[in-house]
Design a protein around this motif. Structure first.
Motif, short mmCIF file in Angstrom:
data_model
loop_
_atom_site.label_atom_id
_atom_site.label_comp_id
_atom_site.label_asym_id
_atom_site.label_seq_id
_atom_site.Cartn_x
_atom_site.Cartn_y
_atom_site.Cartn_z
N ASP A 165 32.91 23.53 40.27
CA ASP A 165 34.17 22.84 40.49
C ASP A 165 35.19 23.25 39.44
N VAL A 166 36.31 23.82 39.88
CA VAL A 166 37.37 24.21 38.94
C VAL A 166 38.68 23.48 39.25
N SER A 167 38.58 22.40 40.03
CA SER A 167 39.79 21.71 40.48
C SER A 167 40.59 21.07 39.35
N LYS A 168 39.94 20.75 38.25
CA LYS A 168 40.62 20.10 37.12
C LYS A 168 40.78 21.04 35.92
N ILE A 169 40.58 22.33 36.15
CA ILE A 169 40.75 23.33 35.10
C ILE A 169 41.94 24.21 35.48
N SER A 170 42.92 24.27 34.62
CA SER A 170 44.15 25.00 34.94
C SER A 170 43.89 26.49 35.08
N GLU A 171 44.80 27.14 35.79
CA GLU A 171 44.70 28.58 35.96
C GLU A 171 44.71 29.30 34.61
N ALA A 172 45.53 28.82 33.70
CA ALA A 172 45.62 29.44 32.37
C ALA A 172 44.28 29.35 31.64
N ASN A 173 43.61 28.21 31.76
CA ASN A 173 42.32 28.05 31.09
C ASN A 173 41.21 28.85 31.78
N LEU A 174 41.29 28.97 33.09
CA LEU A 174 40.33 29.81 33.81
C LEU A 174 40.47 31.28 33.41
N LYS A 175 41.70 31.70 33.17
CA LYS A 175 41.95 33.10 32.84
C LYS A 175 41.33 33.50 31.50
N THR A 176 41.05 32.52 30.64
CA THR A 176 40.49 32.86 29.32
C THR A 176 39.08 33.42 29.42
N THR A 177 38.42 33.20 30.57
CA THR A 177 37.05 33.72 30.73
C THR A 177 36.94 34.57 32.00
N ARG A 178 38.03 35.26 32.32
CA ARG A 178 38.03 36.17 33.45
C ARG A 178 38.06 37.61 32.98
N GLU A 179 37.46 38.48 33.79
CA GLU A 179 37.61 39.91 33.55
C GLU A 179 39.02 40.31 33.96
N THR A 180 39.44 41.49 33.53
CA THR A 180 40.80 41.94 33.85
C THR A 180 41.00 42.16 35.34
N ASP A 181 39.91 42.33 36.10
CA ASP A 181 40.04 42.51 37.55
C ASP A 181 40.03 41.18 38.30
N GLY A 182 40.00 40.06 37.55
CA GLY A 182 40.05 38.74 38.18
C GLY A 182 38.69 38.08 38.37
N THR A 183 37.62 38.77 38.04
CA THR A 183 36.28 38.20 38.18
C THR A 183 36.07 37.06 37.19
N GLN A 184 35.60 35.91 37.68
CA GLN A 184 35.35 34.75 36.82
C GLN A 184 33.96 34.88 36.20
N LEU A 185 33.93 35.24 34.93
CA LEU A 185 32.66 35.52 34.26
C LEU A 185 31.90 34.27 33.87
N GLY A 186 32.63 33.21 33.55
CA GLY A 186 32.01 31.96 33.13
C GLY A 186 33.09 30.89 33.05
N LEU A 187 32.73 29.73 32.53
CA LEU A 187 33.70 28.67 32.28
C LEU A 187 33.77 28.44 30.78
N THR A 188 34.98 28.34 30.26
CA THR A 188 35.14 28.16 28.83
C THR A 188 34.53 26.84 28.37
N ASN A 189 33.85 26.89 27.22
CA ASN A 189 33.32 25.67 26.61
C ASN A 189 34.44 24.86 25.96
N GLY A 190 35.57 25.48 25.76
CA GLY A 190 36.68 24.77 25.13
C GLY A 190 37.77 25.73 24.71
#
Length: 469
Positions: A152-177
């Motif tokens: 569930d990423v509904s309450k995680i902003s796009e900016a925060n999701l981007k901190t753990t994405r690859e440059t091609d947009g792949t979501q590698l994990g979820l940030t611990n903080g």
């Protein structure tokens, strides 16, 4: 199945680099593979199909099939205790899931991880910081689990999701903080020594002067060690603070070369560090080796007046020092010029990832989603890894924050308002670890008089540039 607890190893440093251009924040500490893991994208689905997939995924996750998940992390004893309590809560909510967990100091964690990588036995759920690029082929992306509703990423902003994405947009994990760096310090020590307290716009010259004054008057280190993060301060942050906003970075945005042309831009920082070591206001290599984690940092033991911290660590050392009758404060990073760039960015502290080697990838992904999104879980974790990315979790924790946590929240809020470059890259190229090791050795050679600071700057630049040859 009986839970196996692997004993704690506390022999080395904890700090991780997860911030731009590093290192981490680092460990800390980062390097990257040039080959990114390729993620097969799920085809577009109708709304009805998506709902059916979500239901099916939820049912699979809630299965009664016994599952054992292996998990590991690094950090302080405080982190170990909190993480174990969170795992035990999850097991009570999911009786079919049992964890085998291991926890280590930073260096020991990555020594073990490299062994598991070689044998294709990486833990189902594992923690990574800014050095995640070198483990890309062992990360199983979360995209399919996000699409199915398991994550569930509904309450995680796009900016925060981007901190753990690859440059091609792949979501590698979820940030611990979300996290950043700062200088933790003891105002009473500054005042006793007659040193000027840090300000919002203090410079590296101010930092050095205060440290030297404290050493002269109190006979302690003015500043504790930056550990492996000295590379972050001296190379990444220091270079980014020069010129106009975003003009320079240690490596360029494409990771195809250097982000600055003049090696001598590094010289003043290297000279400052060497001068402080010779004066005794900063620990030499031998003394630095005594600091194995943030809880025995020289600031915490009363042998230094300030130290560089990833701010998620601040509440822990604040509480330890409060028990001693001391009250710490948190200052922004010194700048090259008072009116110049801060060099501080808000990024991910660490992230939890699913292993490519896991036989229970969906169950691992479901746990990661719970770990980052569940309020009860995060009431246990208390933002020790950084300020939660989930907006509901942040609101719940802020309502009952301790003094140290509130200082952390206020500081991160302040840094988030700083001007930031339009584009920046949190990754670093494969090979940076060796560049960092050499850089620290060069500083010691400057101290001993074997080379000059100018020569150390040239050598550091040449080492980094050689990565791309």
């Amino acid at each position: 199945m009986k839970k196996k607890l692997v004993s704690v190893l506390l022999a080395a440093t904890m700090i991780t680099w997860v911030l731009a251009g590093c290192g981490s924040q680092a460990d800390s500490t980062q390097s990257s593979d040039t080959e990114a893991t390729q993620q097969t994208q799920a085809p577009a689905t109708t709304e009805a199909t998506a709902e059916a997939e979500t239901t099916e995924a939820a049912e699979a996750t809630a299965s009664d099939e016994p599952i054992t998940l292996r998990m590991a992390w690094w950090g302080s004893q405080d982190r170990h205790d909190k993480t174990i309590a969170a795992i035990e809560l999850y097991e009570s909510l999911h009786p079919n899931v049992t964890f085998e967990y291991e926890y280590y100091s930073f260096d020991d964690y990555f020594t073990k991880l490299k062994t598991l990588v070689a044998s294709d036995e990486v833990w189902d759920v594992f923690q990574l910081g800014g050095n995640f690029p070198m483990y890309l082929d062992k990360i199983y992306p979360l995209d399919e689990f996000i699409d199915s509703g398991v994550v569930d990423v509904s309450k995680i902003s796009e900016a925060n999701l981007k901190t753990t994405r690859e440059t091609d947009g792949t979501q590698l994990g979820l940030t611990n903080g979300i996290n950043t760096y700062g200088i933790a310090y003891d105002p009473a020590m500054f005042e006793e020594a007659g040193a000027e307290l840090p300000t919002e716009n203090w410079t590296w010259e101010d930092y050095q002067k205060a440290a030297d004054t404290i050493t002269e008057k109190l006979g302690i280190f003015g500043s504790s060690t930056f550990l492996t993060s000295d590379f972050i301060a001296g190379c990444s942050t220091y270079i980014g603070q020069q010129g106009s906003l975003g003009q320079y970075s240690f490596f360029n945005l494409d990771l195809t070369g250097m982000g600055f042309d003049d090696p001598q831009m590094l010289t003043p920082f290297i000279q400052m560090r060497a001068d402080m070591i010779k004066k005794g206001s900063y620990p030499d290599a031998g003394a630095s080796a005594e600091v194995t984690n943030i809880e025995n940092d020289f600031l915490v033991t009363g042998e230094a007046a300030m130290t560089w911290v990833a701010v998620n660590q601040f509440p822990t050392i604040y509480n330890v020092c409060a028990e001693q009758g001391r009250e710490l404060a948190l200052a922004p990073l010194p700048k090259v010029a008072a009116s110049g760039n801060s060099g501080a960015l808000i990024q991910s502290s660490q992230m939890l990832c699913v292993s490519q080697d896991s036989e229970h990838k969906e169950a691992a992904a479901a746990f990661i989603s719970w770990f980052e999104n569940d309020v009860d879980c995060n009431n246990i974790l208390q933002a020790e890894r950084g300020i939660p990315a989930n907006e509901d979790v942040r609101a719940a924790l802020a309502a009952s924050a301790t003094k140290g946590q509130q200082i952390m929240y206020d500081y991160v809020d302040s840094v988030s308002k700083n001007p930031t470059p339009k584009e920046y890259n949190v990754l670093s190229p494969d090979g940076q670890d060796q560049v960092q090791d050499n850089y620290l050795n060069y500083i010691q050679q400057v101290v001993s008089g074997e080379i000059t600071a100018s020569e150390a700057a040239e050598k550091t630049y040449a080492d980094a540039q050689a990565i791309f040859n």
